[in-house]
Enzyme design. Structure first.
Site, PDB file in Angstrom:
ATOM      1  N   HIS A 118       0.818  -1.227   0.000  1.00 53.62           N
ATOM      2  CA  HIS A 118       0.000   0.000   0.000  1.00 53.62           C
ATOM      3  C   HIS A 118       0.849   1.274   0.000  1.00 53.62           C
ATOM      4  CE1 HIS A 118       0.355  -0.135   4.531  1.00 53.62           C
ATOM      5  NE2 HIS A 118       0.345   1.181   4.370  1.00 53.62           N
ATOM      6  N   ASP A 148       0.194  -7.694   1.706  1.00 50.51           N
ATOM      7  CA  ASP A 148       0.561  -6.278   1.671  1.00 50.51           C
ATOM      8  C   ASP A 148       2.075  -6.095   1.633  1.00 50.51           C
ATOM      9  OD1 ASP A 148       0.173  -3.589   1.497  1.00 50.51           O
ATOM     10  OD2 ASP A 148      -0.368  -3.279   3.603  1.00 50.51           O
ATOM     11  N   GLY A 219       3.318   6.523   8.103  1.00 48.59           N
ATOM     12  CA  GLY A 219       4.650   6.719   7.564  1.00 48.59           C
ATOM     13  C   GLY A 219       5.597   5.602   7.956  1.00 48.59           C
ATOM     14  N   ASN A 220       5.246   4.845   9.041  1.00 43.47           N
ATOM     15  CA  ASN A 220       6.036   3.686   9.439  1.00 43.47           C
ATOM     16  C   ASN A 220       5.765   2.474   8.545  1.00 43.47           C
ATOM     17  OD1 ASN A 220       6.099   4.777  12.702  1.00 43.47           O
ATOM     18  ND2 ASN A 220       7.894   3.728  11.864  1.00 43.47           N
ATOM     19  N   SER A 221       4.728   2.542   7.720  1.00 40.91           N
ATOM     20  CA  SER A 221       4.357   1.404   6.887  1.00 40.91           C
ATOM     21  C   SER A 221       5.539   0.908   6.069  1.00 40.91           C
ATOM     22  CB  SER A 221       3.221   1.788   5.925  1.00 40.91           C
ATOM     23  OG  SER A 221       1.993   1.819   6.583  1.00 40.91           O
ATOM     24  N   GLY A 277      -7.820 -26.892  -3.816  1.00 45.53           N
ATOM     25  CA  GLY A 277      -9.068 -26.964  -4.580  1.00 45.53           C
ATOM     26  C   GLY A 277     -10.241 -27.487  -3.786  1.00 45.53           C
ATOM     27  N   VAL A 278     -10.412 -27.016  -2.543  1.00 47.03           N
ATOM     28  CA  VAL A 278     -11.571 -27.396  -1.735  1.00 47.03           C
ATOM     29  C   VAL A 278     -12.159 -26.147  -1.090  1.00 47.03           C
ATOM     30  CG1 VAL A 278     -10.828 -29.752  -1.194  1.00 47.03           C
ATOM     31  CG2 VAL A 278     -10.084 -27.856   0.261  1.00 47.03           C
ATOM     32  N   ILE A 280     -13.838 -25.084   2.472  1.00 46.82           N
ATOM     33  CA  ILE A 280     -13.744 -25.664   3.812  1.00 46.82           C
ATOM     34  C   ILE A 280     -14.365 -24.746   4.856  1.00 46.82           C
ATOM     35  CG2 ILE A 280     -11.694 -27.091   3.401  1.00 46.82           C
ATOM     36  CD1 ILE A 280      -9.980 -24.806   4.410  1.00 46.82           C
TER      37      ILE A 280
END
Length: 483
Positions: A118, A148, A219-221, A277-278, A280
């Site tokens: 982001h 992310d 800003g720490n992202s 492919g299930v 659940i």
């Protein structure tokens, strides 16, 4: 409280945030003797050693102005007609530039940099500022919105200082950690705290967040969360806050998740996750009782579309208890294990089926290729009432209903046309328009079949009956009391 992804966009209103849904999954071992470590006398030596590997990230994005050059007002606003007729002569007529700030860290001397997706999403230009003050332009290598995470690359004439990933799984609640980054545009700031919780889940399929009280702000992202050995054990991603500022509840994506994603982005420029492919759901205590299971654990298979699981012999109603040699406690654990497995790998899957354990061999596909398949749309039905059972008015399928719901001509089941809102069925999420296709893990075609399954459950001494419900093409099991 609101969750914010702490990137800072200059000029934006202070309250502008990204909202996320908060879920909780806390796993803490008990009864194991451990050696407590004293608080460090100072973080200065550690900060000095690893600061050169942390970077500030500035992105530039071109934002198109409204076509008519006027402001965008909500539909139905009393000013809508005014601005449509007269416009705004002072509004910008062309595109404008928008900047955003974030953090990141270098993971190799040849210039690979990790940050949040982001932070750089939609950016036209990405600029990296190093602790030394040097600035380099970065190219995007790849992104993974599900975790992310983004991987960048810069070209430097000299080897860059870098840090290594540590093992996030060994971090315990109470361990000291240190966060570094670019909070509120101040640049190269250090904060310290402890791990306050583990295994937090916010909104993503592969979430495994470390919660910390080390100060994390916008800003720490994308910045690193370090252990006391100077290893990265998390990537700072989000904060829980009522006002957009730090209140001591921050979330860092665990390094053991990030390192695998980064490795794939570096090698392929994209992620390549395993696909079983299930469909659940978790085994709840009432579902376990209805199925005669000793423990409420594992992942209950609700549907098996065409794919690896179907080819390997997995059936709807199976409970997956082990995957590739490791026990499966719940659906979250299975999803994580499958996603971490190699595409094309043949794995052993142990299932409980009709009271006995079976081992199946399944060759995994790739999730990214399987995603995006269309799901049949739901269609409201006007099926005539036949009988009331367990608070539901049930009717059999007709050819018209099958056609409206895009069902095969030979589909069988009971359609819920009405439901008592005071009933247990309603409380467990069943609604009018749902289709009951199985009861007691047997197909049903009539109300008589349904009532027979109820009688069988009572005769077997069970308190509840397991139903397979389909809605919008998605199946799930629900246990209803038969007492």
């Amino acid at each position: 409280m609101t969750l914010h992804k702490p990137a800072l966009r200059p000029g934006a209103v202070a309250g502008t945030v990204w909202a996320l849904a908060l879920g909780l999954a806390l796993a803490i071992g008990q009864g194991v003797p451990v050696e407590a470590r004293a608080a460090p006398e100072s973080f200065a030596d550690l900060a000095e050693r690893i600061s050169p590997s942390v970077v500030n990230i500035t992105t530039t994005t071109t934002v198109a102005a409204p076509v008519d050059g006027g402001p965008i007002v909500p539909e139905g606003s009393p000013f809508e007609d005014f601005f449509r007729e007269f416009g705004n002569p002072n509004a910008p007529r062309g595109p404008r530039r928008s900047n955003a700030l974030g953090s990141g860290f270098v993971i190799s001397e040849d210039g690979y940099i990790v940050t949040n997706n982001h932070v750089i999403e939609g950016a036209d230009e990405i600029s990296i500022e190093f602790f030394s003050g040097e600035t380099l332009d970065a190219e995007l290598v790849g992104t993974d919105p599900k975790t992310d995470i983004a991987l960048l690359k810069v070209e430097s004439e000299t080897p860059l200082p870098f840090v290594n990933f540590g093992n996030s799984d060994v971090m315990r609640v109470g361990d000291w950690v240190m966060a570094m980054g670019n909070p509120l545009g101040q640049g190269f700031s250090v904060s310290a705290g402890i791990v306050s919780a583990r295994n937090r889940e916010l909104s993503g399929t592969y979430d495994d967040f470390i919660q910390t009280d080390a100060a994390i702000n916008r800003g720490n992202s994308g910045g690193p969360l370090f252990n006391m050995d100077g290893e990265v054990i998390g990537v700072n991603t989000a904060i829980l806050s009522p006002n957009g500022g730090s209140i001591g509840i921050g979330f860092s994506m665990a390094s053991n998740v990030v390192s695998k994603v980064v490795g794939q982005l570096k090698e392929f420029g994209e992620t390549r996750r395993g696909w079983l492919g299930v469909r659940i759901q978790d085994v709840t205590p009432d579902v376990a009782e209805a199925m005669g299971l000793a423990d409420a654990k594992g992942a209950l298979v609700t549907d098996v579309p065409d794919g690896p699981a179907k080819d390997g012999g997995i059936l709807s109603g199976d409970v997956i208890t082990s995957f590739d040699g490791a026990e499966v406690a719940d659906t979250r654990e299975l999803v994580r294990r499958v996603g971490d497995a190699d595409v094309g790998k043949a794995v052993r899957v142990i299932v409980l089926r009709e009271g006995s354990s079976q081992t199946l061999l399944v060759t995994l596909g790739r999730r990214e290729l399987a995603e995006g398949e269309p799901v049949p749309a739901s269609v409201e039905s006007t099926e005539p009432v036949e009988q009331d059972v367990l608070g539901m008015t049930l009717g059999t399928l007709t050819d018209d209903i099958r056609s409206q719901m895009n069902l095969p001509a030979d589909s069988e089941g009971l359609l819920i046309s009405e439901i008592d809102e005071t009933s247990e069925a309603f409380g467990k999420g069943l609604r009018a328009g749902d289709l009951i296709t199985e009861a007691g893990q047997q197909k049903i075609a009539s109300v008589a079949d349904f009532e027979a399954r109820i009688d069988e459950a009572k005769e077997a001494g069970r308190k509840s009956l397991l139903l397979l419900i389909r809605r919008d093409g998605d199946p799930r099991f629900v246990a209803l009391s038969v007492e």
